[in-house]
Design an enzyme around this catalytic site. Structure first.
Site, PDB file in Angstrom:
ATOM      1  N   ASP A 263       0.838  -1.198   0.000  1.00 34.12           N
ATOM      2  CA  ASP A 263       0.000   0.000   0.000  1.00 34.12           C
ATOM      3  C   ASP A 263       0.874   1.249   0.000  1.00 34.12           C
ATOM      4  OD1 ASP A 263      -2.159  -1.659  -0.054  1.00 34.12           O
ATOM      5  OD2 ASP A 263      -3.139  -0.834   1.705  1.00 34.12           O
ATOM      6  N   HIS A 387     -10.735  -5.392   8.208  1.00 38.97           N
ATOM      7  CA  HIS A 387      -9.796  -6.339   7.596  1.00 38.97           C
ATOM      8  C   HIS A 387      -9.667  -7.615   8.431  1.00 38.97           C
ATOM      9  CE1 HIS A 387      -8.898  -3.638   4.458  1.00 38.97           C
ATOM     10  NE2 HIS A 387      -8.043  -2.856   5.090  1.00 38.97           N
ATOM     11  N   HIS A 418      -4.238  -0.004   9.465  1.00 33.71           N
ATOM     12  CA  HIS A 418      -3.511   1.250   9.639  1.00 33.71           C
ATOM     13  C   HIS A 418      -3.277   1.461  11.132  1.00 33.71           C
ATOM     14  CE1 HIS A 418      -5.123   2.733   5.495  1.00 33.71           C
ATOM     15  NE2 HIS A 418      -4.541   1.554   5.449  1.00 33.71           N
TER      16      HIS A 418
END
Length: 533
Positions: A263, A387, A418
């Site tokens: 990412d 997730h 994150h």
């Protein structure tokens, strides 16, 4: 989700036909002024991601544009460090204007301390250009800038005084090579090479970087770690904190390699966003060797052809676009790093699984690389509601965790969430109280800020530390065969309770080698933050 998995499986074949050098015109690219301020020369646009508009404006600055000046410069290993002490490196960059394909382009470099050794010049005759593609966020495909990759061969490892310059000759009116007096010449850019095998080494690790002010801050934190002086290392910090002397401390190097675990740009198929991200990262990437792994943001699936990883595989040489299977291994210092891709098949019997099994059986030499590190984007274990239990992660875990345990992997790095998480040693979802299993790290705190939802109320016994309130990266210092130090890199003004600093014992080597007495003194000084793996 299952249909997405089938799509990714099917794309393993499709993606191999992506790369063709094109003569189409390119758009203007972004140029970084060398006073470290960043200038954008794309048209204003609103960056989008899965959470909708982020309203980050990129302002035009025509005064900073230079004809065919090299931009988006980054340096990557072109090989593992060899036993003879040499390593190859790739210098990658873009040239923005349509005329630039007519350039004579060279990289001149010097990595020798001998004053009588002349610099080496490498001519570059091949460039890459590709069309962007249509997806939900990008409905107007456009061509990339011209992308160059130059190979610097047989450089000395552990070199800190190397430099290179990128040079172009072109007459813009006649589109013919110009005189030497009319060159576009980059400044001399200094760089380091990965660490000699068997020597202490330091890796910086981060994921989910994005393009925000926090992203720039994380880049600056890592850049500072690449120039940290020896008297400012963690050893001195430990001594001050514990008020205990450290006898005969081993030298701790600065960051020698940067590992980005997926990412990267959050471009979503919009090629100017890839290049603005590379521009913003250039102060770090142009000098520090870079390893990249594929995340879900790098899929960028074409809505019509179902091709994936197009931009990712063109801008970077590791993994290079000739090998779209996209898993890598790299040796430097005391580490053997294996990079995997959870977005191509990982099940038992797949090409990637068989490759990993072969590498672990035949290529990993713990007498040369005592620390075995694995990196891939989506984590096996989660303490967040977002997730959670994704099918590609679950398939990979079921197939590959037995290999991690059988071959004594020390640390596994991921991103995707994150947040920051460090586990205790883990074995099939349970804490290994004997400490003879991998530690799992989630380092998705690069700067991309959209939330993943709330934490689970109970974090689980396997979690040693978790936090999703601040950004930063991590630093793994491989001090010697038996011990490594992990430190979370954050701003000095951040709440100290969020910091994480721990010694990691190499459970594989400590079973076969007695720790010398001077090392016992060193590591007992921070015994309260010791983790065995």
């Amino acid at each position: 989700m299952l249909s997405l998995w089938r799509l990714m499986t099917m794309s393993m074949v499709v993606v191999r036909t992506v790369v063709v050098a094109s003569d189409n015109s390119s758009r203007d690219g972004a140029h970084r002024n060398h006073d470290s301020s960043i200038h954008w020369n794309y048209r204003d646009y609103n960056h989008h991601n899965n959470d909708g508009p982020r309203n980050i404006k990129r302002k035009s600055n025509p005064d900073e544009i230079s004809c065919c000046m090299a931009q988006n410069i980054h340096i990557e290993p072109g090989s593992s460090v060899r036993t003879d002490g040499t390593v190859d490196m790739y210098i990658s960059f873009t040239l923005p204007f349509p005329d630039c394909k007519n350039l004579n382009v060279t990289i001149t470099y010097d990595c020798s301390p001998a004053e009588n050794t002349p610099p080496v010049t490498v001519p570059l005759t091949r460039f890459i250009q590709f069309e962007s593609y249509e997806n939900a966020w990008n409905t107007k495909p456009q061509p990339s800038s011209y992308i160059f990759h130059g190979l610097l061969e047989q450089l000395p490892a552990s070199a800190t005084d190397c430099w290179y310059q990128i040079q172009h000759h072109m007459d813009r009116d006649s589109k013919q090579p110009s005189s030497p007096d009319d060159n576009n010449l980059s400044p001399k850019i200094t760089f380091t090479t990965p660490t000699t095998l068997g020597q202490p080494s330091t890796l910086a690790i981060v994921a989910d970087w994005g393009q925000t002010t926090d992203s720039i801050h994380t880049m600056e934190l890592i850049k500072n770690a690449t120039i940290r002086k020896s008297n400012e290392t963690i050893l001195q910090n430990i001594s001050l904190r514990t008020k205990k002397p450290i006898h005969n401390p081993p030298p701790l190097p600065v960051v020698s390699t940067l590992l980005v675990v997926g990412d990267l740009s959050y471009a979503n198929g919009h090629l100017p966003s890839w290049e603005t991200w590379l521009t913003s990262m250039q102060p770090l990437f142009q000098s520090t060797p870079l390893l990249v792994a594929a995340g879900n943001q790098e899929l960028e699936c074409d809505a019509h052809t179902y091709e994936i990883f197009r931009a990712y595989q063109h801008y970077f040489r590791t993994p290079n676009y000739h090998d779209p299977t996209d898993w890598r291994r790299f040796r430097e210092g005391l580490a053997h790093v294996i990079v995997l891709n959870p977005y191509t098949p990982t099940n038992v019997g797949s090409v990637q699984y068989t490759w990993l099994q072969t590498v672990l059986q035949t290529e990993v030499d713990r007498t040369i690389s005592p620390w075995l590190i694995v990196a891939f984007h989506c984590p096996f274990h989660t303490t967040f509601r977002g997730h959670n239990h994704e099918i590609n992660s679950q398939i990979m875990k079921e197939a590959m965790e037995p290999l991690f345990l059988k071959y004594n992997v020390n640390v596994v790095f991921s991103g995707h969430q994150h947040s920051y998480v460090r586990s205790h040693p883990m074995r099939y979802g349970q804490v290994d109280t004997d400490g003879r299993s991998p530690i799992y790290m989630t380092v998705g705190t690069g700067g991309e800020s959209h939330s993943l939802g709330p934490l689970h109320p109970r974090q689980g016994d396997w979690v040693a530390v978790r936090d999703h309130s601040t950004f930063g990266a991590g630093q793994l210092q491989l001090v010697n065969v038996t011990h490594a130090h992990w430190e979370r890199l954050m701003d000095d003004t951040t709440d100290p309770s969020l910091r994480d600093s721990v010694w990691i014992v190499n459970y594989y080597t400590t079973t076969i080698k007695q720790i010398p007495s001077n090392e016992e003194t060193l590591f007992q000084s921070d015994a309260n933050t010791m983790e065995t793996t």
